[in-house]
Write a protein that holds these residues in place. Structure first.
Motif, PDB file in Angstrom:
ATOM      1  N   PHE A   1      41.703  46.475  21.696  1.00  0.00           N
ATOM      2  CA  PHE A   1      43.038  46.170  21.190  1.00  0.00           C
ATOM      3  C   PHE A   1      43.763  45.254  22.171  1.00  0.00           C
ATOM      4  O   PHE A   1      44.982  45.121  22.121  1.00  0.00           O
ATOM      5  CB  PHE A   1      43.851  47.456  20.984  1.00  0.00           C
ATOM      6  CG  PHE A   1      43.433  48.247  19.775  1.00  0.00           C
ATOM      7  CD1 PHE A   1      44.143  48.149  18.585  1.00  0.00           C
ATOM      8  CD2 PHE A   1      42.325  49.070  19.819  1.00  0.00           C
ATOM      9  CE1 PHE A   1      43.748  48.867  17.462  1.00  0.00           C
ATOM     10  CE2 PHE A   1      41.927  49.798  18.707  1.00  0.00           C
ATOM     11  CZ  PHE A   1      42.646  49.695  17.517  1.00  0.00           C
TER      12      PHE A   1
ATOM     13  N   ASN B   1      43.389  39.056  21.297  1.00  0.00           N
ATOM     14  CA  ASN B   1      43.999  38.705  20.009  1.00  0.00           C
ATOM     15  C   ASN B   1      43.083  37.846  19.140  1.00  0.00           C
ATOM     16  O   ASN B   1      43.491  36.801  18.631  1.00  0.00           O
ATOM     17  CB  ASN B   1      45.311  37.955  20.232  1.00  0.00           C
ATOM     18  CG  ASN B   1      46.347  38.831  20.894  1.00  0.00           C
ATOM     19  OD1 ASN B   1      46.417  40.026  20.630  1.00  0.00           O
ATOM     20  ND2 ASN B   1      47.152  38.239  21.761  1.00  0.00           N
TER      21      ASN B   1
ATOM     22  N   ARG C   1      40.722  37.828  15.728  1.00  0.00           N
ATOM     23  CA  ARG C   1      40.500  38.557  14.483  1.00  0.00           C
ATOM     24  C   ARG C   1      39.134  39.227  14.485  1.00  0.00           C
ATOM     25  O   ARG C   1      38.125  38.606  14.820  1.00  0.00           O
ATOM     26  CB  ARG C   1      40.636  37.570  13.328  1.00  0.00           C
ATOM     27  CG  ARG C   1      40.271  38.092  11.947  1.00  0.00           C
ATOM     28  CD  ARG C   1      40.358  36.932  10.969  1.00  0.00           C
ATOM     29  NE  ARG C   1      39.697  37.214   9.698  1.00  0.00           N
ATOM     30  CZ  ARG C   1      39.309  36.264   8.851  1.00  0.00           C
ATOM     31  NH1 ARG C   1      39.529  34.992   9.142  1.00  0.00           N
ATOM     32  NH2 ARG C   1      38.725  36.583   7.717  1.00  0.00           N
ATOM     33  N   GLY C   2      39.106  40.482  14.101  1.00  0.00           N
ATOM     34  CA  GLY C   2      37.856  41.212  14.056  1.00  0.00           C
ATOM     35  C   GLY C   2      36.958  40.733  12.929  1.00  0.00           C
ATOM     36  O   GLY C   2      37.399  40.152  11.944  1.00  0.00           O
TER      37      GLY C   2
ATOM     38  N   SER D   1      49.437  38.374  15.137  1.00  0.00           N
ATOM     39  CA  SER D   1      48.429  39.412  14.941  1.00  0.00           C
ATOM     40  C   SER D   1      48.418  40.428  16.075  1.00  0.00           C
ATOM     41  O   SER D   1      47.377  41.007  16.394  1.00  0.00           O
ATOM     42  CB  SER D   1      47.047  38.763  14.813  1.00  0.00           C
ATOM     43  OG  SER D   1      46.774  37.958  15.949  1.00  0.00           O
TER      44      SER D   1
ATOM     45  N   ARG E   1      44.379  45.582  14.234  1.00  0.00           N
ATOM     46  CA  ARG E   1      43.036  45.610  13.680  1.00  0.00           C
ATOM     47  C   ARG E   1      43.105  46.075  12.223  1.00  0.00           C
ATOM     48  O   ARG E   1      44.162  46.015  11.598  1.00  0.00           O
ATOM     49  CB  ARG E   1      42.147  46.536  14.514  1.00  0.00           C
ATOM     50  CG  ARG E   1      42.048  46.148  15.987  1.00  0.00           C
ATOM     51  CD  ARG E   1      41.615  44.717  16.175  1.00  0.00           C
ATOM     52  NE  ARG E   1      41.397  44.380  17.576  1.00  0.00           N
ATOM     53  CZ  ARG E   1      41.356  43.142  18.032  1.00  0.00           C
ATOM     54  NH1 ARG E   1      41.538  42.125  17.211  1.00  0.00           N
ATOM     55  NH2 ARG E   1      41.134  42.907  19.310  1.00  0.00           N
ATOM     56  N   ASP E   2      41.998  46.560  11.678  1.00  0.00           N
ATOM     57  CA  ASP E   2      42.058  47.097  10.320  1.00  0.00           C
ATOM     58  C   ASP E   2      42.613  48.519  10.352  1.00  0.00           C
ATOM     59  O   ASP E   2      42.797  49.114  11.418  1.00  0.00           O
ATOM     60  CB  ASP E   2      40.692  47.036   9.640  1.00  0.00           C
ATOM     61  CG  ASP E   2      39.626  47.838  10.380  1.00  0.00           C
ATOM     62  OD1 ASP E   2      39.942  48.914  10.955  1.00  0.00           O
ATOM     63  OD2 ASP E   2      38.466  47.414  10.391  1.00  0.00           O
TER      64      ASP E   2
ATOM     65  N   ALA F   1      40.588  51.288  12.312  1.00  0.00           N
ATOM     66  CA  ALA F   1      40.645  51.134  13.763  1.00  0.00           C
ATOM     67  C   ALA F   1      42.030  51.478  14.293  1.00  0.00           C
ATOM     68  O   ALA F   1      42.175  52.152  15.324  1.00  0.00           O
ATOM     69  CB  ALA F   1      40.254  49.719  14.160  1.00  0.00           C
ATOM     70  N   ASP F   2      43.074  51.001  13.597  1.00  0.00           N
ATOM     71  CA  ASP F   2      44.433  51.291  14.033  1.00  0.00           C
ATOM     72  C   ASP F   2      44.721  52.784  13.970  1.00  0.00           C
ATOM     73  O   ASP F   2      45.380  53.350  14.860  1.00  0.00           O
ATOM     74  CB  ASP F   2      45.442  50.523  13.172  1.00  0.00           C
ATOM     75  CG  ASP F   2      45.357  49.019  13.381  1.00  0.00           C
ATOM     76  OD1 ASP F   2      44.786  48.594  14.397  1.00  0.00           O
ATOM     77  OD2 ASP F   2      45.872  48.274  12.526  1.00  0.00           O
TER      78      ASP F   2
END
Length: 367
Positions: free
Chosen positions: A50, A53, A55-56, A308, A350-351, A354-355
């Motif tokens: 985390f 920065n 994007r996953g 993001s 994150r998605d 994950a968050d």
């Protein structure tokens, strides 16, 4: 635009800055923070990331395949023409306004080498590489430090500053400044550099200055964050042709590799732009949800986040960061950003799964 003949032969760390009291504004000198500390220093060892920065789940399969195919052309020297034209079309600019770079970081170095500012001001908190590049090139640097909600205050910029550097949306605060306010900083004899590395996080990019014809304005863009190309190094500069030509003269030959050129061209095509916009909208909804959940746990995000990531304030943030590491989660420390301090963290979005995992650990760590 003044051009240096050679760099000063003195240590940039020893240079003095103008007395801030004479400006009547909050302009700080170069304090002792680690400007070279970045989010990638926080990760590794199996930690959930985390801190960075990017994007996953990127690069997407279609882009990875385009890059793989480019390996067949590595025997030839890179041809920047197609990618340069693609960037120009994407932003409605002339090809002469475009310089392709090995990421935005190279652009900061080129600007620091080519420009010879008498009074360079970096608006903080923001990405620290612009200041680091200026200092490494022997340029004296001052800081215009924003506080409160971290919104742009033009009154913090000394009237005689001939170079102003600002991020939009800003890393680490996630604040999006109005384009008109940044454009209004431009004036004869001044170069305004706006780092738009995270602008494609904003659906529709309403505050972008990439297409603006403003004298003295320089816009930097990066493909690293949205497309997951940190290891490839792909970015570009948008500026007036004389400055682009001067930067190109300072740039090493063939600085941008063939795979990076292919990626730049691909990411400027309409289907890619549409994909990025869909992601930006989905990410924004998750970001706002995450901000609300963090607030319930005592981590208060800077209002109006648009990028993001979230910049959050909580007492004892440094200790919390270490406890999170002990539970397998890496977040970005805030005290290496001028204008923040030990009670700040930056947390990437994150998605949802994950968050939620991060939120569950925060619940476990609450006293």
């Amino acid at each position: 635009m003044a051009m240096p003949t050679d760099a000063p032969d003195r240590n940039p760390a020893d240079q003095k800055t103008a007395d801030p009291s004479t400006a009547g504004r909050k302009v700080a000198d170069c304090g002792d923070v680690d400007l070279r500390h970045h989010g990638d220093s926080e990760v590794g060892g199996g930690l959930a990331d985390f801190a960075v920065n990017v994007r996953g789940g990127t690069p997407p399969a279609w882009l990875a395949e385009r890059i793989r195919r480019s390996v067949g052309d590595l025997a030839a020297y890179p041809d920047p023409g197609p990618a340069r034209r693609a960037v120009a079309r994407r932003h409605g600019r002339a090809v002469e306004d475009v310089l392709l770079t090995a990421g935005a970081a190279e652009a900061f170095v080129l600007l620091a080498r080519v420009l010879a500012p008498r009074r360079a001001v970096v608006v903080h908190p923001q990405f620290t590489e612009p200041e680091a590049a200026l200092r490494a090139a022997g340029r004296p640097v001052e800081r215009a430090v924003l506080d409160g909600d971290f919104k742009l205050d033009p009154g913090r910029i000394p009237p005689d500053a001939d170079l102003v550097m600002i991020g939009n949306p800003t890393n680490p605060t996630s604040v999006l400044h109005p384009a008109a306010e940044i454009a209004a900083l431009a004036r004869p004899g001044r170069t305004v550099v706006v780092d738009e590395a995270f602008m494609d996080c904003v659906p529709g990019e309403p505050e972008s200055l990439a297409a603006a014809a403003v004298p003295g304005l320089v816009v930097l863009r990066s493909l690293t964050k949205t497309w997951g190309l940190a290891g490839l190094r792909a970015g570009y500069v948008l500026a007036e042709p004389p400055l682009v030509a001067a930067l190109a003269q300072a740039q090493p030959l063939w600085a941008v590799s063939t795979p990076a050129l292919v990626a730049i061209e691909a990411c400027c095509e309409p289907p890619a732009l549409a994909e990025a916009d869909v992601w930006a909208r989905e990410m924004a909804a998750e970001r706002d949800r995450l901000a609300g959940e963090l607030a319930l746990r005592g981590l208060t995000a800077v209002p109006g986040a648009r990028a993001s990531f979230l910049c959050v304030h909580t007492p004892g943030a440094s200790e919390l960061r270490e406890r999170l590491r002990g539970r397998g989660f890496a977040v970005r420390r805030g005290d290496t950003f001028p204008g923040l301090g030990p009670d700040w963290l930056r947390i990437a979005v994150r998605d949802r799964a994950a968050d939620n995992a991060l939120l569950e650990v925060l619940d476990d760590l609450r006293p």
